[in-house]
Write an enzyme that holds these catalytic residues in place. Structure first.
Site, PDB file in Angstrom:
ATOM      1  N   SER A 133       1.641  -3.551  -2.237  1.00  0.00           N
ATOM      2  CA  SER A 133       0.524  -3.639  -1.441  1.00  0.00           C
ATOM      3  C   SER A 133      -0.819  -3.239  -2.426  1.00  0.00           C
ATOM      4  O   SER A 133      -2.095  -3.943  -2.312  1.00  0.00           O
ATOM      5  CB  SER A 133       0.524  -3.144  -0.306  1.00  0.00           C
ATOM      6  OG  SER A 133       1.353  -3.206   0.513  1.00  0.00           O
ATOM      7  N   HIS A 185      -3.529   1.380  -0.527  1.00  0.00           N
ATOM      8  CA  HIS A 185      -4.477   0.413  -0.258  1.00  0.00           C
ATOM      9  C   HIS A 185      -5.804   0.646  -1.049  1.00  0.00           C
ATOM     10  O   HIS A 185      -6.268  -0.237  -1.728  1.00  0.00           O
ATOM     11  CB  HIS A 185      -4.945  -0.069   1.147  1.00  0.00           C
ATOM     12  CG  HIS A 185      -3.570  -0.236   1.816  1.00  0.00           C
ATOM     13  ND1 HIS A 185      -3.602  -0.415   3.340  1.00  0.00           N
ATOM     14  CD2 HIS A 185      -2.069  -0.502   1.462  1.00  0.00           C
ATOM     15  CE1 HIS A 185      -2.415  -0.461   3.717  1.00  0.00           C
ATOM     16  NE2 HIS A 185      -1.691  -0.663   2.772  1.00  0.00           N
TER      17      HIS A 185
END
Length: 271
Positions: A133, A185
């Site tokens: 991610s 993230h």
């Protein structure tokens, strides 16, 4: 009417290869019953010299939903490879994917270090990150700068304006999946902006090969030093271990997800 899948694959060769690699690794992990603690990245393992985990954690997924969400977003972002008129393309994609994998991993560790040493939050010492991610969020950010009018498509029907997608996804996953790795993230977004704004630039084949070469050397050296070459590395806990009750279904739509173990030994963070 959309193009046949084979043409899509040919237009996005690097993306297709990465999706294939991540899928093959997921299959191997499932077949061998590999758990978070043996492929993931944590602060504790990093300070012990397990630098190889920066690479294995990025390409490893334990949950199939985590894999599907990440690969779906990555497939949509593969349009970067086709943007030759903006200076992007396959080489650019490969060069800066390498940068995103390495720098986002070190940035996450840097954030953990500050939170542990400065703010005394010991929780971040043991959480273990896995997932692609950081790179997905990085490319989402780069595309939002290079092509702000583009859209991010998930699963073929969910559409997000790419200009807001990084922060929309960051907020969305933090709300919907409370265990999602906000720092993981965020690190991808930060490195993505650094690349898109030219703060990190000048990558060419020479530098890419040099960085890749040193990465391979450090990977092998740290793997050997940590003793992970031993057969014990393959004899690990099953992913159905009851101490990881939600390993099968907790996943971030576009990011690495956070899986917290109920075991008193350690937690696991899917980034």
């Amino acid at each position: 009417m959309g193009k046949p899948l084979v043409f899509e694959i040919l237009e996005k060769p690097a993306t297709s290869c990465i999706i294939g690699i991540c899928s093959a690794i997921w299959f191997y992990i499932q077949k061998k019953g590999i758990g978070y603690s043996h492929v993931g990245l944590s602060y504790e393992t990093a300070i012990e010299g397990h630098y190889w985990r920066i690479i294995t954690s990025a390409f490893s997924h334990i949950s199939v939903l985590h894999l599907v969400f990440n690969m779906s977003a990555l497939w949509s972002l593969g349009a970067v490879e086709r943007l030759g008129n903006t200076g992007l393309g396959v080489e650019y994609y490969l060069h800066y994917t390498l940068v995103l994998v390495i720098l986002s991993g070190f940035l996450v560790l840097g954030m953990y270090h500050v939170l542990i040493q400065r703010f005394k939050i010991e929780y971040f010492r043991r959480v273990t990150a896995v997932g692609y991610s950081c790179v997905v969020f990085g490319w989402m950010t780069i595309l939002s700068v290079e092509q702000p009018s583009s859209k991010l498509y998930l699963f073929g029907f969910l559409s997000l304006p790419i200009s807001f997608a990084p922060f929309e996804s960051l907020i969305f996953t933090s709300i919907i999946v409370p265990q999602a790795s906000f720092l993981g993230h965020l690190s991808g977004i930060i490195v993505g902006y650094a690349i898109a704004w030219g703060l990190i630039h000048g990558m060419n084949n020479y530098w890419a090969i040099s960085i890749l070469g040193w990465t391979v050397i450090v990977f092998i050296f740290s793997l050997k030093k940590s003793g992970a070459f031993n057969i014990d590395f393959l004899e690990i806990e099953p992913v159905t271990d009851p101490s990881l009750p939600s390993v099968r279904f907790l996943a971030s739509a576009n990011g690495r997800t956070l899986q917290i173990s109920t075991s008193p030994i350690a937690g696991a963070e899917l980034v």
